[in-house]
Design a protein around this motif. Structure first.
Motif, PDB file in Angstrom:
ATOM      1  N   THR A   1     -37.772  81.477  -6.284  1.00 53.27           N
ATOM      2  CA  THR A   1     -39.044  81.206  -5.631  1.00 53.27           C
ATOM      3  C   THR A   1     -40.147  81.058  -6.675  1.00 53.27           C
TER       4      THR A   1
ATOM      5  N   SER B   1     -42.975  78.834   2.703  1.00 50.69           N
ATOM      6  CA  SER B   1     -41.822  78.815   1.808  1.00 50.69           C
ATOM      7  C   SER B   1     -40.584  78.381   2.582  1.00 50.69           C
ATOM      8  N   ALA B   2     -39.650  77.800   1.856  1.00 50.50           N
ATOM      9  CA  ALA B   2     -38.372  77.407   2.445  1.00 50.50           C
ATOM     10  C   ALA B   2     -37.339  77.314   1.338  1.00 50.50           C
ATOM     11  N   TYR B   3     -36.170  77.839   1.619  1.00 48.26           N
ATOM     12  CA  TYR B   3     -35.067  77.785   0.662  1.00 48.26           C
ATOM     13  C   TYR B   3     -35.476  78.295  -0.715  1.00 48.26           C
ATOM     14  N   ASP B   4     -36.213  79.402  -0.727  1.00 47.90           N
ATOM     15  CA  ASP B   4     -36.614  80.087  -1.952  1.00 47.90           C
ATOM     16  C   ASP B   4     -37.620  79.309  -2.793  1.00 47.90           C
TER      17      ASP B   4
ATOM     18  N   HIS C   1     -32.992  87.264  -3.386  1.00 47.42           N
ATOM     19  CA  HIS C   1     -32.660  87.441  -1.974  1.00 47.42           C
ATOM     20  C   HIS C   1     -32.591  88.924  -1.630  1.00 47.42           C
TER      21      HIS C   1
ATOM     22  N   ARG D   1     -37.602  73.091   7.511  1.00 48.27           N
ATOM     23  CA  ARG D   1     -36.235  73.199   7.001  1.00 48.27           C
ATOM     24  C   ARG D   1     -35.417  71.957   7.358  1.00 48.27           C
TER      25      ARG D   1
ATOM     26  N   THR E   1     -33.768  69.222   4.539  1.00 47.23           N
ATOM     27  CA  THR E   1     -32.327  69.028   4.391  1.00 47.23           C
ATOM     28  C   THR E   1     -31.838  67.745   5.053  1.00 47.23           C
TER      29      THR E   1
ATOM     30  N   ARG F   1     -30.910  70.269  -1.973  1.00 47.09           N
ATOM     31  CA  ARG F   1     -31.134  71.704  -1.882  1.00 47.09           C
ATOM     32  C   ARG F   1     -30.437  72.467  -3.006  1.00 47.09           C
ATOM     33  N   ASN F   2     -29.355  71.945  -3.526  1.00 43.39           N
ATOM     34  CA  ASN F   2     -28.588  72.630  -4.569  1.00 43.39           C
ATOM     35  C   ASN F   2     -29.117  72.376  -5.969  1.00 43.39           C
TER      36      ASN F   2
END
Length: 303
Positions: free
Chosen positions: A2, A50-53, A163, A256, A260, A268-269
């Motif tokens: 993040t 925030s989203a996906y860290d 996390h 989100r 994606t 995302r990766n």
């Protein structure tokens, strides 16, 4: 990982910036040397999302006001169950509606989660082991099935950017001691039960939520941070609820889904930050937060 805001969101006379989280910023009186010596704090909810860290570059207008207003409303509804950290809403004009003056608390290192429905990481754990955070559940449960009674599924608070780790009640005992662990579990489930009934009366299903507790200067356990907002809870529309499928939530689902989906072109990766959100996604997300506020409180959101 993040990202952390590079600079304080507000310059507030009489207050100095002490901490920035994903959404909230903490200020202490200018005369205080540090948190330990401060007799009060100013907690400000920004419009960051925030989203996906990742903390996104695009804010959601009025999001901080929704979170603050809804938390204050819930604090009032739950005051006979447990006290809270609110001292005053008489805050600097620049943060009116999005800030509170609150007690400094010695926070417990545990997020106190109550689950009344099986979904998300709880469902993932159940599918693997038949348990959620050490709670053994009946066989044959599926997506969005109701859990009766609700279960306590604590998490160990991670540092910003990491996390949170789901833990068992026994691990909670190791972290805070048996007496406090039992008190936190009892308060969490009592608060969830009360809030679930209130939300259901308003056509909202409270699937799960997290509470954060701390001790005040007198040694009392009180409720802190935010409470029962779309950022800390999973709210579903009762009219659309049906077990066996993923439910639409009153939160950042639009964000989100867009990130994606094919339109964002974001991987995302990868370690690259997400792109800016388009106006229609911002507008739909804001509308969803405001709808949660209005349906729960029964009042018009003061934009």
């Amino acid at each position: 990982m993040t990202t952390t805001p590079a600079a304080p969101a507000y310059d507030l006379p009489g207050w100095k910036h002490a901490y920035a989280g994903k959404v909230r910023e903490i200020y202490i009186p200018e005369a205080a040397a540090d948190f330990a010596s401060a007799d009060k704090m100013l907690m400000v909810a920004t419009d960051r999302i925030s989203a996906y860290d990742f903390i996104l570059d695009t804010p959601i207008p009025d999001k901080g006001k929704v979170l603050t207003g809804l938390s204050l409303w819930w604090f009032d509804q739950l005051a006979d169950v447990v006290g809270n950290h609110v001292l005053s809403t008489d805050v600097p004009s620049a943060v009116t509606g999005r800030a509170i003056i609150c007690k400094p608390l010695h926070m417990f290192p545990v997020e106190c989660v109550a689950r009344g429905y099986l979904t998300g990481s709880g469902l993932a754990d159940y599918t693997t082991s038949g348990m959620v955070c050490g709670n053994a559940l009946p066989a044959g449960l599926g997506e969005a099935d109701r859990l009766t009674p609700a279960i306590f599924t604590p998490a160990f608070k991670a540092e910003l950017g990491d996390h949170d780790e789901n833990i068992t009640f026994d691990k909670t005992v190791d972290l805070v001691g048996a007496e406090d662990a039992e008190a936190l579990r009892d308060l969490t489930l009592r608060l969830y039960t009360r809030a679930e009934e209130i939300a259901r009366e308003r056509g909202i299903v409270l699937a799960d939520t997290k509470f954060e507790f701390g001790r005040d200067a007198s040694g009392q356990i009180v409720l802190g941070d935010e409470v029962l907002t779309p950022d800390s809870s999973r709210f579903w529309d009762a009219a659309d609820y049906a077990p066996g499928k993923v439910q639409a939530s009153f939160d950042k689902q639009f964000v989100r889904d867009w990130l994606t989906g094919p339109d964002s072109s974001w991987d995302r990766n990868s370690e690259l930050p997400p792109p800016a959100l388009p106006e229609q996604i911002v507008a739909r997300t804001r509308a969803r937060y405001v709808e949660a506020f209005e349906r729960l409180t029964g009042t018009t959101f003061p934009a």
